[in-house]
Each structure stands twice: as C-alpha cells, then as structure tokens.
Design a protein around this motif. Sequence first.
Motif, mmCIF file in Angstrom:
data_model
loop_
_atom_site.group_PDB
_atom_site.id
_atom_site.type_symbol
_atom_site.label_atom_id
_atom_site.label_comp_id
_atom_site.label_asym_id
_atom_site.label_seq_id
_atom_site.Cartn_x
_atom_site.Cartn_y
_atom_site.Cartn_z
ATOM 1 N N VAL A 19 1.161 -1.039 0.247
ATOM 2 C CA VAL A 19 0.230 0.020 -0.152
ATOM 3 C C VAL A 19 0.621 1.167 0.074
ATOM 4 N N ILE A 20 0.272 2.431 -0.243
ATOM 5 C CA ILE A 20 1.035 3.804 -0.695
ATOM 6 C C ILE A 20 -0.075 4.025 0.011
ATOM 7 N N LEU A 21 0.149 4.610 0.505
ATOM 8 C CA LEU A 21 -0.703 6.057 1.805
ATOM 9 C C LEU A 21 0.059 7.985 1.220
ATOM 10 N N ARG A 22 -0.510 7.750 0.930
ATOM 11 C CA ARG A 22 0.004 9.610 0.075
ATOM 12 C C ARG A 22 -0.578 10.599 1.101
ATOM 13 N N CYS A 23 0.251 11.580 0.991
ATOM 14 C CA CYS A 23 0.311 13.667 1.511
ATOM 15 C C CYS A 23 0.992 14.214 1.345
ATOM 16 N N VAL A 24 -0.479 15.569 1.266
ATOM 17 C CA VAL A 24 1.019 16.351 0.797
ATOM 18 C C VAL A 24 0.833 18.159 1.152
ATOM 19 N N PRO A 25 2.116 17.494 2.385
ATOM 20 C CA PRO A 25 2.330 18.593 2.885
ATOM 21 C C PRO A 25 1.763 20.712 3.076
ATOM 22 N N ILE A 26 2.140 20.922 3.397
ATOM 23 C CA ILE A 26 2.078 22.823 3.727
ATOM 24 C C ILE A 26 3.720 23.486 2.696
ATOM 25 N N SER A 27 3.036 23.777 1.897
ATOM 26 C CA SER A 27 3.660 23.814 0.787
ATOM 27 C C SER A 27 5.291 24.547 0.944
ATOM 28 N N ASN A 28 5.010 25.476 2.414
ATOM 29 C CA ASN A 28 6.643 26.432 2.594
ATOM 30 C C ASN A 28 7.203 25.206 4.277
ATOM 31 N N HIS A 29 6.398 24.659 4.422
ATOM 32 C CA HIS A 29 7.268 23.597 5.732
ATOM 33 C C HIS A 29 8.395 22.383 4.807
ATOM 34 N N ASP A 71 8.160 13.889 -5.668
ATOM 35 C CA ASP A 71 7.765 15.138 -6.967
ATOM 36 C C ASP A 71 7.447 17.267 -5.906
ATOM 37 N N GLY A 72 8.479 16.608 -4.918
ATOM 38 C CA GLY A 72 8.832 17.918 -4.276
ATOM 39 C C GLY A 72 7.547 18.803 -3.201
ATOM 40 N N SER A 73 6.161 17.562 -4.466
ATOM 41 C CA SER A 73 4.924 17.998 -3.078
ATOM 42 C C SER A 73 4.616 17.205 -2.673
ATOM 43 N N ASN A 74 4.556 15.854 -3.480
ATOM 44 C CA ASN A 74 3.421 14.363 -2.213
ATOM 45 C C ASN A 74 4.539 14.232 -1.947
ATOM 46 N N PHE A 75 4.054 13.925 -0.464
ATOM 47 C CA PHE A 75 5.000 12.625 0.883
ATOM 48 C C PHE A 75 4.583 11.473 0.872
ATOM 49 N N TYR A 90 -3.129 6.466 10.462
ATOM 50 C CA TYR A 90 -2.128 7.165 10.049
ATOM 51 C C TYR A 90 -1.717 8.261 9.500
ATOM 52 N N PHE A 91 -1.284 9.279 10.277
ATOM 53 C CA PHE A 91 -1.469 10.351 9.869
ATOM 54 C C PHE A 91 -0.208 11.160 9.351
ATOM 55 N N CYS A 92 0.324 11.832 8.743
ATOM 56 C CA CYS A 92 1.355 12.966 8.089
ATOM 57 C C CYS A 92 1.451 13.933 9.171
ATOM 58 N N ALA A 93 2.125 14.134 8.518
ATOM 59 C CA ALA A 93 2.126 16.204 9.530
ATOM 60 C C ALA A 93 3.397 16.985 8.953
ATOM 61 N N SER A 94 4.204 18.136 8.598
ATOM 62 C CA SER A 94 4.327 18.843 8.623
ATOM 63 C C SER A 94 4.725 20.128 9.595
ATOM 64 N N SER A 95 5.819 20.899 9.197
ATOM 65 C CA SER A 95 5.920 22.227 10.053
ATOM 66 C C SER A 95 6.966 22.760 9.065
ATOM 67 N N VAL A 96 7.713 24.113 9.412
ATOM 68 C CA VAL A 96 7.889 24.824 8.944
ATOM 69 C C VAL A 96 9.440 24.830 9.080
ATOM 70 N N ASP A 97 9.532 24.453 10.429
ATOM 71 C CA ASP A 97 10.939 24.349 10.997
ATOM 72 C C ASP A 97 10.630 23.160 12.329
#
Lengths: 114, 114
Positions: A19-29, A71-75, A90-97
């Motif tokens: 399985v592949i789970l897909r995430c699009v993080p916030i763009s500047n993170h 591709d620089g946007s998906n994770f 399953y949770f994806c998360a992103s942070s700016v720092d």
Amino acid sequence: EPEVTQTPSHQVTQMGQEVILRCVPISNHLYFYWYRQILGQKVEFLVSFYNNEISEKSEIFDDQFSVERPDGSNFTLKIRSTKLEDSAMYFCASSVDSRGYGYTFGSGTRLTVV
Amino acid sequence: AQTVTQSQPEMSVQEAETVTLSCTYDTSESDYYLFWYKQPPSRQMILVIRQEAYKQQNATENRFSVNFQKAAKSFSLKISDSQLGDAAMYFCAYLDSGTYKYIFGTGTRLKVLA
C-alpha cells in the motif's frame, strides 16, 4: 488556513499486499513526518524526513516501510507487504521548522488489513 | 528515554464549567516543548496549545490555558467555560528537541455534559 492533505481517507487491503499512503504537506514546510495510531492506543512516531532523507525513524519503521518525496509536493509512505497488525490510522504531518511551533497534522488515512 | 503520562483515561465536565486534564513527563533535557492536541471523533489531530520549557509564563489560548511546573515535570491543561464542541480525546505531547519527534501520552477522553 493551509492544510496537510492525506489520501485516501480509508483503505482496505489484503494481507501481503503493498500500500502507498499519500500526503501533500503545506507548501513552505520543510520537515515531514508519519505517525500511526492503532485503534484505542496512543499516537506513535514512525519517521521524520528532511532534505530528501530520513532524519529519524522508530523501531516500528522496519524494512517493510519506506518514505519518498517523489515530486517536491507529495510525501508518501509505502508498506511493502502488509500485516494484520499494520491496521491503524496513519497521520502525515509537516512543520516549517524543527523546533517548537508544532506540526500541522493531516486528517489521517485509516488502513484496514484483512 | 522521555515518557509522557496521562493518568486520567476519562474525564467529564458540565457545560460552562472548568476542567483540568493532567499530564506529567520525564526528561533529562532542559530545552524542549510541550503541547496539547485535541482529537475529535473525526480523528484529526488539532493543536490546542504549546509551551516552551524555557518560558516560565504559562501559555494561554482563549479558553485554554496550561499550568506548567517545570521542576515537577507537570503540564496540565485547563479548559474554562467548557463547550459541547470540546468533547474529544486530548493528548499531551513532548517534543524532543534533538530528534524533533513527538512523544505522546495515552490520552484523556473528555466528555462534556449538557
């Protein structure tokens, strides 16, 4: 307000399937994470990712798991051969720092392995 | 290793009343961050409030405030004027400033009674 988007919201798969789970993080993170929550249990860290490589991974994140930012946007989180015990949210998360502002979590993907 | 303990599996509060959720943690670090996350039935993880360990002043966000006792390693969440929409699972989390990963407690389920 910017969001972390996860797809699909629910996936059912047969044991042994990939399985592949897909995430699009916030763009500047710049920092990206996967966590999982087995039903009724606490949220557990799986992996963190920065600068196109894994920064940290837990003992849960064994050879069956991999992450990619193709591709620089998906994770994505890939589970090669699913087991019944991989059933979880399953949770994806992103942070700016990396420090202190807190992550933005996605709404999660519920994975059911049958 | 750092640990986070939430000793109250479930709490109830009357609408418009105040409730305090407990959290203790263990760490040998001096620089870290603490968070409270809310998880409603949708299972999304929503940041409620954050606290920097180097700040003595307790964080406040509208009806939500914390009582941070660094020496006692205690980080409780106070919800004032409780509303029906506050009903959720609340997770206390410690952010490891070295690995940048969260360590979550087991959660407290908050019920708000009308």
